[in-house]
Write an enzyme that holds these catalytic residues in place. Structure first.
Site, PDB file in Angstrom:
ATOM      1  N   HIS A  12      33.343  46.499  35.874  1.00  0.00           N
ATOM      2  CA  HIS A  12      32.881  45.488  34.925  1.00  0.00           C
ATOM      3  C   HIS A  12      31.736  45.955  34.034  1.00  0.00           C
ATOM      4  O   HIS A  12      31.372  45.268  33.082  1.00  0.00           O
ATOM      5  CB  HIS A  12      32.578  44.181  35.655  1.00  0.00           C
ATOM      6  CG  HIS A  12      33.834  43.624  36.262  1.00  0.00           C
ATOM      7  ND1 HIS A  12      35.002  43.512  35.529  1.00  0.00           N
ATOM      8  CD2 HIS A  12      34.141  43.226  37.516  1.00  0.00           C
ATOM      9  CE1 HIS A  12      35.958  43.032  36.311  1.00  0.00           C
ATOM     10  NE2 HIS A  12      35.458  42.864  37.526  1.00  0.00           N
ATOM     11  N   ARG A  20      33.136  45.216  23.019  1.00  0.00           N
ATOM     12  CA  ARG A  20      32.847  45.653  21.648  1.00  0.00           C
ATOM     13  C   ARG A  20      33.492  47.004  21.310  1.00  0.00           C
ATOM     14  O   ARG A  20      33.221  47.562  20.253  1.00  0.00           O
ATOM     15  CB  ARG A  20      31.324  45.761  21.451  1.00  0.00           C
ATOM     16  CG  ARG A  20      30.624  44.426  21.437  1.00  0.00           C
ATOM     17  CD  ARG A  20      30.992  43.654  20.182  1.00  0.00           C
ATOM     18  NE  ARG A  20      30.571  42.280  20.248  1.00  0.00           N
ATOM     19  CZ  ARG A  20      29.411  41.820  19.750  1.00  0.00           C
ATOM     20  NH1 ARG A  20      28.560  42.640  19.197  1.00  0.00           N
ATOM     21  NH2 ARG A  20      29.132  40.549  19.824  1.00  0.00           N
ATOM     22  N   HIS A  45      38.717  51.402  38.870  1.00  0.00           N
ATOM     23  CA  HIS A  45      40.150  51.095  38.845  1.00  0.00           C
ATOM     24  C   HIS A  45      40.706  51.429  37.461  1.00  0.00           C
ATOM     25  O   HIS A  45      40.345  50.786  36.470  1.00  0.00           O
ATOM     26  CB  HIS A  45      40.321  49.590  39.151  1.00  0.00           C
ATOM     27  CG  HIS A  45      41.742  49.142  39.279  1.00  0.00           C
ATOM     28  ND1 HIS A  45      42.065  47.879  39.700  1.00  0.00           N
ATOM     29  CD2 HIS A  45      42.915  49.775  39.059  1.00  0.00           C
ATOM     30  CE1 HIS A  45      43.393  47.750  39.732  1.00  0.00           C
ATOM     31  NE2 HIS A  45      43.925  48.885  39.334  1.00  0.00           N
ATOM     32  N   ARG A  47      43.299  50.715  35.385  1.00  0.00           N
ATOM     33  CA  ARG A  47      44.413  49.768  35.287  1.00  0.00           C
ATOM     34  C   ARG A  47      45.426  50.238  34.262  1.00  0.00           C
ATOM     35  O   ARG A  47      45.088  50.939  33.309  1.00  0.00           O
ATOM     36  CB  ARG A  47      43.893  48.377  34.906  1.00  0.00           C
ATOM     37  CG  ARG A  47      43.106  47.689  36.021  1.00  0.00           C
ATOM     38  CD  ARG A  47      42.852  46.248  35.647  1.00  0.00           C
ATOM     39  NE  ARG A  47      44.051  45.459  35.765  1.00  0.00           N
ATOM     40  CZ  ARG A  47      44.350  44.673  36.805  1.00  0.00           C
ATOM     41  NH1 ARG A  47      43.508  44.544  37.792  1.00  0.00           N
ATOM     42  NH2 ARG A  47      45.477  44.012  36.840  1.00  0.00           N
ATOM     43  N   ARG A  51      42.204  47.859  30.620  1.00  0.00           N
ATOM     44  CA  ARG A  51      41.351  46.782  30.097  1.00  0.00           C
ATOM     45  C   ARG A  51      39.866  47.074  30.276  1.00  0.00           C
ATOM     46  O   ARG A  51      39.044  46.527  29.574  1.00  0.00           O
ATOM     47  CB  ARG A  51      41.710  45.442  30.722  1.00  0.00           C
ATOM     48  CG  ARG A  51      41.386  45.351  32.191  1.00  0.00           C
ATOM     49  CD  ARG A  51      41.587  43.938  32.706  1.00  0.00           C
ATOM     50  NE  ARG A  51      42.986  43.607  32.875  1.00  0.00           N
ATOM     51  CZ  ARG A  51      43.431  42.658  33.705  1.00  0.00           C
ATOM     52  NH1 ARG A  51      42.568  41.960  34.398  1.00  0.00           N
ATOM     53  NH2 ARG A  51      44.706  42.409  33.831  1.00  0.00           N
ATOM     54  N   GLU A  72      40.814  53.497  42.228  1.00  0.00           N
ATOM     55  CA  GLU A  72      41.842  52.491  42.541  1.00  0.00           C
ATOM     56  C   GLU A  72      42.982  52.677  41.548  1.00  0.00           C
ATOM     57  O   GLU A  72      42.749  52.818  40.343  1.00  0.00           O
ATOM     58  CB  GLU A  72      41.265  51.089  42.403  1.00  0.00           C
ATOM     59  CG  GLU A  72      40.285  50.747  43.485  1.00  0.00           C
ATOM     60  CD  GLU A  72      39.740  49.339  43.319  1.00  0.00           C
ATOM     61  OE1 GLU A  72      40.257  48.581  42.483  1.00  0.00           O
ATOM     62  OE2 GLU A  72      38.785  49.020  44.014  1.00  0.00           O
ATOM     63  N   THR A 102      42.291  39.752  38.447  1.00  0.00           N
ATOM     64  CA  THR A 102      41.821  40.802  39.343  1.00  0.00           C
ATOM     65  C   THR A 102      42.928  41.043  40.371  1.00  0.00           C
ATOM     66  O   THR A 102      43.953  40.373  40.334  1.00  0.00           O
ATOM     67  CB  THR A 102      40.485  40.392  40.010  1.00  0.00           C
ATOM     68  OG1 THR A 102      40.055  41.450  40.875  1.00  0.00           O
ATOM     69  CG2 THR A 102      40.618  39.113  40.814  1.00  0.00           C
ATOM     70  N   THR A 103      42.740  42.017  41.275  1.00  0.00           N
ATOM     71  CA  THR A 103      43.775  42.338  42.253  1.00  0.00           C
ATOM     72  C   THR A 103      43.927  41.174  43.229  1.00  0.00           C
ATOM     73  O   THR A 103      43.039  40.918  44.036  1.00  0.00           O
ATOM     74  CB  THR A 103      43.400  43.631  43.003  1.00  0.00           C
ATOM     75  OG1 THR A 103      42.935  44.580  42.046  1.00  0.00           O
ATOM     76  CG2 THR A 103      44.583  44.194  43.744  1.00  0.00           C
ATOM     77  N   GLU A 153      42.236  49.669  53.353  1.00  0.00           N
ATOM     78  CA  GLU A 153      41.178  48.766  52.912  1.00  0.00           C
ATOM     79  C   GLU A 153      41.734  47.357  53.079  1.00  0.00           C
ATOM     80  O   GLU A 153      42.744  46.993  52.471  1.00  0.00           O
ATOM     81  CB  GLU A 153      40.794  49.030  51.450  1.00  0.00           C
ATOM     82  CG  GLU A 153      39.699  48.061  50.997  1.00  0.00           C
ATOM     83  CD  GLU A 153      39.156  48.344  49.594  1.00  0.00           C
ATOM     84  OE1 GLU A 153      39.288  49.490  49.109  1.00  0.00           O
ATOM     85  OE2 GLU A 153      38.600  47.418  48.993  1.00  0.00           O
ATOM     86  N   HIS A 193      36.832  42.913  48.325  1.00  0.00           N
ATOM     87  CA  HIS A 193      37.341  41.940  47.361  1.00  0.00           C
ATOM     88  C   HIS A 193      36.683  40.570  47.553  1.00  0.00           C
ATOM     89  O   HIS A 193      36.780  39.991  48.628  1.00  0.00           O
ATOM     90  CB  HIS A 193      38.857  41.758  47.395  1.00  0.00           C
ATOM     91  CG  HIS A 193      39.345  41.138  46.112  1.00  0.00           C
ATOM     92  ND1 HIS A 193      39.696  41.885  45.018  1.00  0.00           N
ATOM     93  CD2 HIS A 193      39.466  39.856  45.742  1.00  0.00           C
ATOM     94  CE1 HIS A 193      40.038  41.090  44.033  1.00  0.00           C
ATOM     95  NE2 HIS A 193      39.903  39.840  44.441  1.00  0.00           N
TER      96      HIS A 193
HETATM   97  N1  PXP Z   1      38.518  46.765  46.576  1.00  0.00           N
HETATM   98  C1  PXP Z   1      39.651  46.796  45.836  1.00  0.00           C
HETATM   99  C2  PXP Z   1      40.805  47.582  46.357  1.00  0.00           C
HETATM  100  C3  PXP Z   1      39.733  46.127  44.602  1.00  0.00           C
HETATM  101  O1  PXP Z   1      40.867  46.171  43.882  1.00  0.00           O
HETATM  102  C4  PXP Z   1      38.592  45.444  44.118  1.00  0.00           C
HETATM  103  C5  PXP Z   1      38.643  44.769  42.784  1.00  0.00           C
HETATM  104  O2  PXP Z   1      38.761  45.728  41.795  1.00  0.00           O
HETATM  105  C6  PXP Z   1      37.434  45.453  44.907  1.00  0.00           C
HETATM  106  C7  PXP Z   1      37.425  46.090  46.144  1.00  0.00           C
HETATM  107  C8  PXP Z   1      36.176  44.787  44.475  1.00  0.00           C
HETATM  108  O3  PXP Z   1      36.369  43.413  44.347  1.00  0.00           O
HETATM  109  P1  PXP Z   1      35.220  42.526  43.732  1.00  0.00           P
HETATM  110  O4  PXP Z   1      35.054  42.931  42.302  1.00  0.00           O
HETATM  111  O5  PXP Z   1      35.745  41.135  43.896  1.00  0.00           O
HETATM  112  O6  PXP Z   1      33.980  42.792  44.527  1.00  0.00           O
END
Ligand code: PXP
Length: 240
Positions: A12, A20, A45, A47, A51, A72, A102-103, A153, A193
């Protein structure tokens, strides 16, 4: 008891930059800051829709990350090719749906067994450690093991989103049981997550879990207290 590790997901930081399409904030500088604050690994990640994290980011992170780079990735061919070329320390295979925010759940390894097994073998051959993001369900963990993957995980989303006390207890119990089940198979167990400054402590206390991967909550808190402080606070909780 060995110290619980914290992997910080910096997606993020890139989300903000992409708002931007410019250069700031820079995920590489963010990774450096997280490491300085005590993060044990950096998670990003790549993606399919790019994004947030871009191909260039993972190439630069590969060069600059001093701890461990955990990429990821989905099972899509172009992403697998990118991983094989960049060679992160670890690849965490996750499911991906285009419209999701999100995932949303773990990968269904029972359904995608052959492809998971083949891709995991290719990643391992390139010297990349492989982890699979799965729901805390015995059949998924068992199949991950049978695919020759030694790390899972556990998806903590159901726990994180539970509100009724009884439901929270049930989801925490499922995580405890499944962590023990995976450890019984000799696997390394991580989790993540939806973890934040309120709900992480209980997961950090589960025996057998080695590392928690946390992104959104840390970056959100960083807006108010700065990234270094936000990571330090989470390190304290994780090791509490
Ligand atoms: N672990 C995995 C495999 C994920 O896909 C994510 C989200 O990208 C996270 C952890 C982290 O999740 P959060 O951003 O909700 O802390």
């Amino acid at each position: 008891m060995t110290k619980m590790k914290l992997g910080v997901n910096i997606d993020h930081v890139a989300t903000l930059r992409q708002a931007r399409r410019g250069f700031e904030p820079d995920p590489v500088a963010a990774a450096r800051c997280c490491e300085k604050a005590g993060a044990d690994s950096i998670v990003a990640h790549l993606r399919e829709d790019r994004r947030h994290i871009q191909d260039k980011d993972i190439r630069l992170l590969r060069k600059s990350v001093k701890t461990r780079l955990n990429l990821e990735m989905s099972l899509a061919d172009p992403v697998v090719a990118a991983a094989l070329s960049v060679r992160p320390d670890q690849a965490t295979i996750v499911p991906e749906r285009r419209a999701e925010l999100t995932t949303e759940g773990g990968l269904d390894v029972v359904r995608h067994f052959r492809r998971v097994k083949n891709i995991a073998a290719a990643l391992r051959k390139a010297g990349i450690g492989v982890s699979l993001f799965v729901d805390p369900v015995a059949a998924q963990i068992q199949k991950t093991f049978e695919a020759g993957i030694d790390t899972v995980e556990l998806h903590t989303g159901r726990y994180a989103h539970a509100s009724a006390r009884e439901q929270v207890r049930r989801e925490l119990d499922a995580l405890k049981k499944m962590a023990a089940f995976a450890r019984g198979l000799g696997m390394t167990v991580n989790a993540g997550h939806g973890l934040n400054y309120r709900n992480t402590r209980a997961v950090a206390r589960i025996p057998g879990i080695e590392e928690l991967n946390i992104g959104h909550a840390i970056i959100a808190r960083a807006v108010f207290v700065g990234l270094e402080q936000a990571v330090r606070e989470m390190v304290k909780i994780v090791n509490g």
